[in-house]
Design a protein around this motif. Sequence first.
Motif, PDB file in Angstrom:
ATOM      1  N   HIS A 206      -3.973   4.533 -25.045  1.00 23.13           N
ATOM      2  CA  HIS A 206      -3.299   5.726 -25.544  1.00 23.13           C
ATOM      3  C   HIS A 206      -2.848   5.476 -26.982  1.00 23.13           C
ATOM      4  O   HIS A 206      -2.366   4.396 -27.320  1.00 23.13           O
ATOM      5  CB  HIS A 206      -2.096   6.067 -24.663  1.00 23.13           C
ATOM      6  N   ASP A 291       1.200  20.341 -17.512  1.00 25.66           N
ATOM      7  CA  ASP A 291       0.926  18.988 -16.998  1.00 25.66           C
ATOM      8  C   ASP A 291      -0.153  18.299 -17.837  1.00 25.66           C
ATOM      9  O   ASP A 291      -0.075  17.099 -18.121  1.00 25.66           O
ATOM     10  CB  ASP A 291       0.475  19.061 -15.533  1.00 25.66           C
ATOM     11  N   GLU A 292      -1.161  19.067 -18.233  1.00 26.26           N
ATOM     12  CA  GLU A 292      -2.263  18.519 -19.024  1.00 26.26           C
ATOM     13  C   GLU A 292      -1.780  18.060 -20.393  1.00 26.26           C
ATOM     14  O   GLU A 292      -2.113  16.964 -20.854  1.00 26.26           O
ATOM     15  CB  GLU A 292      -3.362  19.581 -19.170  1.00 26.26           C
ATOM     16  N   GLU A 295       0.345  14.848 -20.143  1.00 25.94           N
ATOM     17  CA  GLU A 295      -0.471  13.640 -19.995  1.00 25.94           C
ATOM     18  C   GLU A 295      -1.085  13.222 -21.326  1.00 25.94           C
ATOM     19  O   GLU A 295      -1.095  12.039 -21.673  1.00 25.94           O
ATOM     20  CB  GLU A 295      -1.576  13.868 -18.963  1.00 25.94           C
ATOM     21  N   HIS A 300       5.105  12.556 -18.555  1.00 26.58           N
ATOM     22  CA  HIS A 300       4.850  12.598 -17.119  1.00 26.58           C
ATOM     23  C   HIS A 300       5.210  13.961 -16.537  1.00 26.58           C
ATOM     24  O   HIS A 300       5.830  14.802 -17.199  1.00 26.58           O
ATOM     25  CB  HIS A 300       5.657  11.502 -16.411  1.00 26.58           C
ATOM     26  N   ARG A 301       4.834  14.162 -15.277  1.00 30.10           N
ATOM     27  CA  ARG A 301       5.150  15.418 -14.602  1.00 30.10           C
ATOM     28  C   ARG A 301       6.664  15.637 -14.535  1.00 30.10           C
ATOM     29  O   ARG A 301       7.148  16.772 -14.617  1.00 30.10           O
ATOM     30  CB  ARG A 301       4.565  15.416 -13.189  1.00 30.10           C
TER      31      ARG A 301
END
Length: 407
Positions: A206, A291-292, A295, A300-301
């Motif tokens: 990442h 959510d997308e 990420e 996070h959720r």
Amino acid sequence: MYAVIDLETTGLRTSWHDRIVEVAVVHLDENGRTTDEWCSLVNPNRDLGPQHIHGITAAEARTAPGFDQVAGHLASLLRGRVLVAHNLNFDARFLHAEYQRVGISAPIRQAPGLCTMQLASHFLPSASRSLGDCCRLAGLPPHQAHSALHDARASAQLLSYYLRATGSPPPWAATATAAAGLRWPTISTSSVVAVQRRRAGQRQQHFLARLVDRLPRLRELEGDAYLALLDQVLLDRHISATEADALVATAETLGLARVDVDHLHRGYLASLAGMALEDGVLTTAERHDLDEVAELLGLHRSDVEKALAVAATDIPGQRRPNEWRLQAGDRVVFTGAMDPPRSEWQEGARAAGLAVGDNVTKKTRLLVAADPDTMSGKAVVARKYGIPIVHPAAYQNMLAGLAVSAF
């Protein structure tokens, strides 16, 4: 003794400016035993062509050395050895063209060689021309096709099979003598770091992990330039390797540490959550989108839940993401090998009321690329002018939005 080679290319014709994107060499001794091997991706500085065949992404190839950087090392692997390949004419033609392109007269066409495909008519008369079929009839294990290293290894195993079948000395012993005496020009050999394909399932680090890790600033962040870039990057809900590099470079230019960028990301997500709840309803599609984005931004959720919980609260110093939309008359350009063909995408764009260009100019609104990390000339110009580059799937969503806004 033998240098077994295999290439992956952007296409089939050097005359169409196709280039090498991966090269592998396997060394065999006179008995057919493997003594060494080398493989690297090669940056072609152009679109990668039919990626569904060779499976190489621009994210991988963009960090690879160019052919000019591997030319010397590759020559040292070929010099004095019999050149071997399955369809030697194809590989030799591309090697010759690449050396010519960097101004080196390498004796590729004059090099004595062996073609395992042509030799199959003698050793495996019932085989087709494919490497896989030849290996199968020779009792060799299946291999990963269209990977230069795996294909070179398979060709090397096939040559070893031929050597065992023919005995010693082989009927091409004179070829080895001629190869040993062939004169190659002096080519400077600089140290080159080979770049390998990413393994299946291997995820890219990442981009946040590449930022400086230090305490947050005590004063207000000046992150507008970073957030403006983030608006553009997240148009297609995908962060390409090129875009990740741009985000890291922008953060470093602004002096933002990882914790600063994380703060900006949370504010950005909160703004998106506020926009989703403006009508008082959170749809399944809106929740999936949040959510997308979370990420993609390294969140996070649970962060989405917190952002939704405070969505009605103004966040000082944060700006709302721009609502970027295609509009009738916008100029779009397409690049890369697409399925269906690019001409069909262009026809569909015209039918939707968009203008279609052949080349990217300052007036271009959007570049649609089969691979958003593409190194095509069109992409180079688009990045220079700050024109968004998106995947065809994202473009289709934008096109749907254009159709809805028209009514």
